[in-house]
Design a protein around this motif. Structure first.
Motif, PDB file in Angstrom:
ATOM      1  N   HIS A 101       5.269   7.021 -14.273  1.00 44.75           N
ATOM      2  CA  HIS A 101       6.341   6.059 -14.009  1.00 44.75           C
ATOM      3  C   HIS A 101       5.919   4.635 -14.353  1.00 44.75           C
ATOM      4  O   HIS A 101       6.653   3.908 -15.021  1.00 44.75           O
ATOM      5  N   ILE A 102       4.742   4.232 -13.899  1.00 40.93           N
ATOM      6  CA  ILE A 102       4.359   2.833 -14.126  1.00 40.93           C
ATOM      7  C   ILE A 102       4.014   2.564 -15.587  1.00 40.93           C
ATOM      8  O   ILE A 102       4.102   1.421 -16.043  1.00 40.93           O
ATOM      9  N   VAL A 103       3.636   3.615 -16.328  1.00 38.52           N
ATOM     10  CA  VAL A 103       3.415   3.441 -17.767  1.00 38.52           C
ATOM     11  C   VAL A 103       4.749   3.259 -18.477  1.00 38.52           C
ATOM     12  O   VAL A 103       4.897   2.397 -19.359  1.00 38.52           O
ATOM     13  N   HIS A 154       0.789  -1.232   0.000  1.00 38.64           N
ATOM     14  CA  HIS A 154       0.000   0.000   0.000  1.00 38.64           C
ATOM     15  C   HIS A 154       0.826   1.290   0.000  1.00 38.64           C
ATOM     16  O   HIS A 154       0.248   2.363  -0.181  1.00 38.64           O
ATOM     17  N   ALA A 155       2.146   1.207   0.198  1.00 42.66           N
ATOM     18  CA  ALA A 155       2.983   2.413   0.214  1.00 42.66           C
ATOM     19  C   ALA A 155       3.996   2.421  -0.925  1.00 42.66           C
ATOM     20  O   ALA A 155       4.936   3.202  -0.915  1.00 42.66           O
ATOM     21  N   MET A 156       3.819   1.554  -1.898  1.00 44.44           N
ATOM     22  CA  MET A 156       4.602   1.537  -3.123  1.00 44.44           C
ATOM     23  C   MET A 156       3.630   1.416  -4.288  1.00 44.44           C
ATOM     24  O   MET A 156       2.539   0.869  -4.124  1.00 44.44           O
ATOM     25  N   PRO A 185       8.692  -0.834  -9.420  1.00 46.28           N
ATOM     26  CA  PRO A 185       7.856  -0.089  -8.472  1.00 46.28           C
ATOM     27  C   PRO A 185       8.484   1.261  -8.154  1.00 46.28           C
ATOM     28  O   PRO A 185       9.681   1.472  -8.358  1.00 46.28           O
ATOM     29  N   VAL A 186       7.685   2.174  -7.652  1.00 47.48           N
ATOM     30  CA  VAL A 186       8.170   3.516  -7.358  1.00 47.48           C
ATOM     31  C   VAL A 186       7.592   3.983  -6.032  1.00 47.48           C
ATOM     32  O   VAL A 186       6.496   3.579  -5.633  1.00 47.48           O
ATOM     33  N   PHE A 206       3.917   9.627  -0.609  1.00 47.29           N
ATOM     34  CA  PHE A 206       4.237  10.033   0.764  1.00 47.29           C
ATOM     35  C   PHE A 206       5.152   9.009   1.432  1.00 47.29           C
ATOM     36  O   PHE A 206       5.288   9.009   2.652  1.00 47.29           O
ATOM     37  N   SER A 207       5.759   8.157   0.634  1.00 48.49           N
ATOM     38  CA  SER A 207       6.489   7.005   1.156  1.00 48.49           C
ATOM     39  C   SER A 207       7.975   7.097   0.808  1.00 48.49           C
ATOM     40  O   SER A 207       8.337   7.279  -0.357  1.00 48.49           O
ATOM     41  N   HIS A 208       8.825   6.967   1.839  1.00 50.73           N
ATOM     42  CA  HIS A 208      10.279   6.990   1.660  1.00 50.73           C
ATOM     43  C   HIS A 208      10.903   5.918   2.530  1.00 50.73           C
ATOM     44  O   HIS A 208      10.613   5.841   3.718  1.00 50.73           O
ATOM     45  N   TYR A 209      11.787   5.141   1.919  1.00 51.17           N
ATOM     46  CA  TYR A 209      12.418   4.036   2.642  1.00 51.17           C
ATOM     47  C   TYR A 209      13.734   4.459   3.278  1.00 51.17           C
ATOM     48  O   TYR A 209      14.060   4.038   4.387  1.00 51.17           O
ATOM     49  N   THR A 210      14.528   5.284   2.586  1.00 52.99           N
ATOM     50  CA  THR A 210      15.836   5.683   3.089  1.00 52.99           C
ATOM     51  C   THR A 210      15.794   7.103   3.650  1.00 52.99           C
ATOM     52  O   THR A 210      14.998   7.938   3.213  1.00 52.99           O
ATOM     53  N   ALA A 211      16.692   7.378   4.594  1.00 49.95           N
ATOM     54  CA  ALA A 211      16.704   8.678   5.265  1.00 49.95           C
ATOM     55  C   ALA A 211      17.052   9.809   4.304  1.00 49.95           C
ATOM     56  O   ALA A 211      16.459  10.899   4.375  1.00 49.95           O
ATOM     57  N   GLY A 212      18.007   9.591   3.398  1.00 53.97           N
ATOM     58  CA  GLY A 212      18.400  10.638   2.470  1.00 53.97           C
ATOM     59  C   GLY A 212      17.265  11.038   1.542  1.00 53.97           C
ATOM     60  O   GLY A 212      17.013  12.236   1.316  1.00 53.97           O
TER      61      GLY A 212
END
Length: 262
Positions: free
Chosen positions: A125-127, A58-60, A133-134, A79-85
């Motif tokens: 992006h997905i097109v 749900h967040a990708m 995934p993004v 609204f989703s970020h995996y890495t701190a940078g």
């Protein structure tokens, strides 16, 4: 003496309503912080087993996700970020450029702009990359930057690095991002593959569409894309060149002073 009645007072604190669109900016920043915190929790071994799976679903955003009916991921992924940078750069950008738009747009209008930019970024992006995934707010941020170029083209930014005192207008920032994103999509992605160039292009197109659509409807808070460049392009870049020269001179003087002290 006169006094305001309780009914006329805003129920929200002054810092929240100092700009008409500020609540939308704070909501976007809050969503980014909350989802980033969930990703960090999911990376820990003590996290509930369902959390990493829920975030992945749900967040990708991906072509497969949308085909399975998870249309909401077109927005939630922004609204989703995996890495701190990644989180720090995009959240800082949303705060800076969101507050520029918040001075002019209402919270509802700014919310619509963010949704348009984020949704268009994910869709583009997905097109273009159905297997990849993004996630992240960069496409939404690019839409915000593009719209700001027509909302407040003469808002000024003064840099500390790479040259102290270097100045750019909002219109210049928007133009530079526009060129960089289209160059990235068509040329630079061979060398900078991890950057979601298609999402940046989609967000930029949505931001321009939002601003131009409002201008065409007669909303004079938005500048004409052509006329704003005719009026400002040359003077903006002359001002930037002068500020760069002054900044380089300042650096040269500091270096010469240090050498003289040695």
């Amino acid at each position: 003496s006169s006094s305001s009645s309780p009914s006329s007072a805003s129920p929200l604190p002054a810092w929240l309503t100092s700009s008409p669109g500020r609540p939308a900016v704070l909501a976007a920043l809050g969503a980014n912080c909350a989802v980033f915190a969930l990703w960090q929790l999911a990376r820990r071994g003590s996290a509930p087993a369902w959390l990493p799976r829920a975030l992945g679903e749900h967040a990708m955003c991906s072509h497969a996700h949308v085909r399975r009916g998870r249309i909401h991921t077109l927005l939630t992924s922004t609204f989703s970020h995996y890495t701190a940078g990644h989180f720090a750069v995009n959240t800082y950008g949303l705060a800076v450029f969101g507050n520029v738009a918040a001075e002019v747009l209402s919270a509802r209008e700014l919310g619509v702009l963010l949704v348009y930019g984020g949704g268009a970024a994910s869709l583009c992006h997905i097109v273009c990359h159905p297997r990849n995934p993004v996630l992240g707010a960069s496409g939404m941020l690019m839409g915000l930057v593009a719209a700001n170029g027509l909302i407040d083209p003469q808002h000024r930014f003064t840099m500390i690095l790479p040259v102290p005192g270097l100045t750019f207008s909002m219109l210049q920032v928007a133009d530079l991002c526009f060129v960089a994103n289209f160059a990235g999509f068509f040329i630079l992605r061979r060398w900078l593959g991890p950057v979601a160039w298609a999402a940046h292009v989609g967000g930029t197109a949505a931001g321009l569409g939002f601003a131009c659509g409002n201008w065409l409807s007669g909303d004079r808070r938005f500048a004409s894309p052509w006329q704003v460049h005719v009026d400002n392009f040359t003077m903006d870049w002359l001002r930037t060149a002068a500020s760069m020269e002054a900044g380089v001179d300042k650096i040269s003087s500091m270096i010469a002073g240090r050498r003289g002290d040695e």
